[in-house]
Design a protein around this motif. Structure first.
Motif, PDB file in Angstrom:
ATOM      1  N   PHE A 153      11.490 -22.320  15.258  1.00 33.70           N
ATOM      2  CA  PHE A 153      12.300 -22.470  16.452  1.00 33.70           C
ATOM      3  C   PHE A 153      11.905 -23.720  17.252  1.00 33.70           C
ATOM      4  O   PHE A 153      10.723 -24.047  17.375  1.00 33.70           O
ATOM      5  CB  PHE A 153      12.123 -21.207  17.304  1.00 33.70           C
ATOM      6  CG  PHE A 153      12.720 -21.288  18.667  1.00 33.70           C
ATOM      7  CD1 PHE A 153      14.086 -21.093  18.858  1.00 33.70           C
ATOM      8  CD2 PHE A 153      11.930 -21.551  19.773  1.00 33.70           C
ATOM      9  CE1 PHE A 153      14.636 -21.144  20.122  1.00 33.70           C
ATOM     10  CE2 PHE A 153      12.471 -21.602  21.041  1.00 33.70           C
ATOM     11  CZ  PHE A 153      13.827 -21.400  21.219  1.00 33.70           C
ATOM     12  N   VAL A 154      12.913 -24.416  17.822  1.00 36.67           N
ATOM     13  CA  VAL A 154      12.670 -25.552  18.723  1.00 36.67           C
ATOM     14  C   VAL A 154      13.639 -25.478  19.901  1.00 36.67           C
ATOM     15  O   VAL A 154      14.727 -24.914  19.786  1.00 36.67           O
ATOM     16  CB  VAL A 154      12.834 -26.921  18.020  1.00 36.67           C
ATOM     17  CG1 VAL A 154      11.740 -27.159  17.003  1.00 36.67           C
ATOM     18  CG2 VAL A 154      14.207 -27.043  17.383  1.00 36.67           C
ATOM     19  N   SER A 155      13.230 -26.061  21.027  1.00 37.40           N
ATOM     20  CA  SER A 155      14.116 -26.117  22.187  1.00 37.40           C
ATOM     21  C   SER A 155      13.668 -27.253  23.097  1.00 37.40           C
ATOM     22  O   SER A 155      12.543 -27.758  22.991  1.00 37.40           O
ATOM     23  CB  SER A 155      14.093 -24.787  22.961  1.00 37.40           C
ATOM     24  OG  SER A 155      12.787 -24.552  23.479  1.00 37.40           O
ATOM     25  N   ALA A 156      14.571 -27.656  24.004  1.00 34.79           N
ATOM     26  CA  ALA A 156      14.254 -28.714  24.964  1.00 34.79           C
ATOM     27  C   ALA A 156      15.185 -28.588  26.163  1.00 34.79           C
ATOM     28  O   ALA A 156      16.345 -28.210  26.026  1.00 34.79           O
ATOM     29  CB  ALA A 156      14.385 -30.098  24.330  1.00 34.79           C
ATOM     30  N   LEU A 157      14.652 -28.898  27.327  1.00 40.12           N
ATOM     31  CA  LEU A 157      15.430 -28.883  28.562  1.00 40.12           C
ATOM     32  C   LEU A 157      15.063 -30.133  29.351  1.00 40.12           C
ATOM     33  O   LEU A 157      13.879 -30.413  29.554  1.00 40.12           O
ATOM     34  CB  LEU A 157      15.114 -27.635  29.385  1.00 40.12           C
ATOM     35  CG  LEU A 157      15.856 -27.490  30.722  1.00 40.12           C
ATOM     36  CD1 LEU A 157      17.350 -27.346  30.486  1.00 40.12           C
ATOM     37  CD2 LEU A 157      15.314 -26.295  31.505  1.00 40.12           C
ATOM     38  N   GLY A 158      16.084 -30.890  29.786  1.00 38.14           N
ATOM     39  CA  GLY A 158      15.772 -32.156  30.438  1.00 38.14           C
ATOM     40  C   GLY A 158      16.787 -32.590  31.465  1.00 38.14           C
ATOM     41  O   GLY A 158      17.822 -31.943  31.675  1.00 38.14           O
TER      42      GLY A 158
END
Length: 209
Positions: A153-158
């Motif tokens: 799993f991967v995620s990003a918030l920016g």
């Protein structure tokens, strides 16, 4: 007498043909000029999709590319150089809602991460805005050290900043916090990892159309 007849008839035929051609051309141009405006508009957009605009600026489809780098904040030597492509839907409120894929390669060890993810970029307003939110969530195919390829799993918030914007294209930068997760079986395959997650800071430059 026969030679004289041929010499006279051939130029006459040529003259008739040329005159007829000029008349037909004149009639065609005149008829085209007298066509109604809506008929001309129809002729100009004649294509495989006659009722749809061919201009991407007027379409809800959008695509783009991003390049940048990520910094491993947990000290496991997993900082990467990143290249991504994105495809999706856009409207006045949403600049991108769709899918993306990338190739992320670590600086020191040559590890490879190939994420495939859903993404959204929006400023939550219809009017043009300098700032917008960017979020990604998906699955990454990883090859670390000499391990077989595995996925997690991967995620990003920016937060994004618009640099320039026109009808045809826009450019931007995004600063985001990312998260890579490794399950227990995959964690045991990687010698230098001692925890299930890696936090990263990402800086990306992007262009969308």
């Amino acid at each position: 007498m026969m030679i004289s007849f041929k010499n006279n008839i051939i130029p006459a035929v040529k003259t008739i043909v040329l005159t007829a051609g000029m008349l037909l051309t004149t009639v065609s141009i005149s008829a085209y000029d007298n066509l109604p405006t809506d008929t001309l508009a129809h002729e100009e957009r004649e294509s495989l999709f006659p009722k749809r605009s061919l201009s991407l600026a007027k379409s809800h489809f959008t695509w783009g590319a991003e390049a940048g780098a990520s910094l491993d904040l947990t000290g496991h030597d997993m900082s990467t150089f990143d290249v991504d492509v994105l495809f999706g839907y856009k409207n006045p409120y949403i600049r991108m809602l769709g899918f993306g894929a990338g190739i992320h390669r670590t600086v020191q060890h040559g590890d490879n991460f190939i994420p495939i993810y859903a993404t959204i970029q929006t400023s939550f307003r219809k009017k043009p805005s300098i700032l917008f939110m960017s979020a990604k969530i998906g699955y990454s195919f990883n090859t670390i050290n000499d391990s077989p390829t595995f996925g997690d799993f991967v995620s990003a918030l920016g937060l994004g900043v618009n640099l320039s914007r026109s009808r045809l294209a826009s450019s931007y930068i995004i600063l985001s916090a990312g998260y890579r997760y490794f399950n227990r079986r995959h964690l045991n395959m990687i010698d230098r990892l001692d925890q299930h997650y890696v936090y990263i800071a990402q800086l990306r430059f992007g262009v969308s159309f």
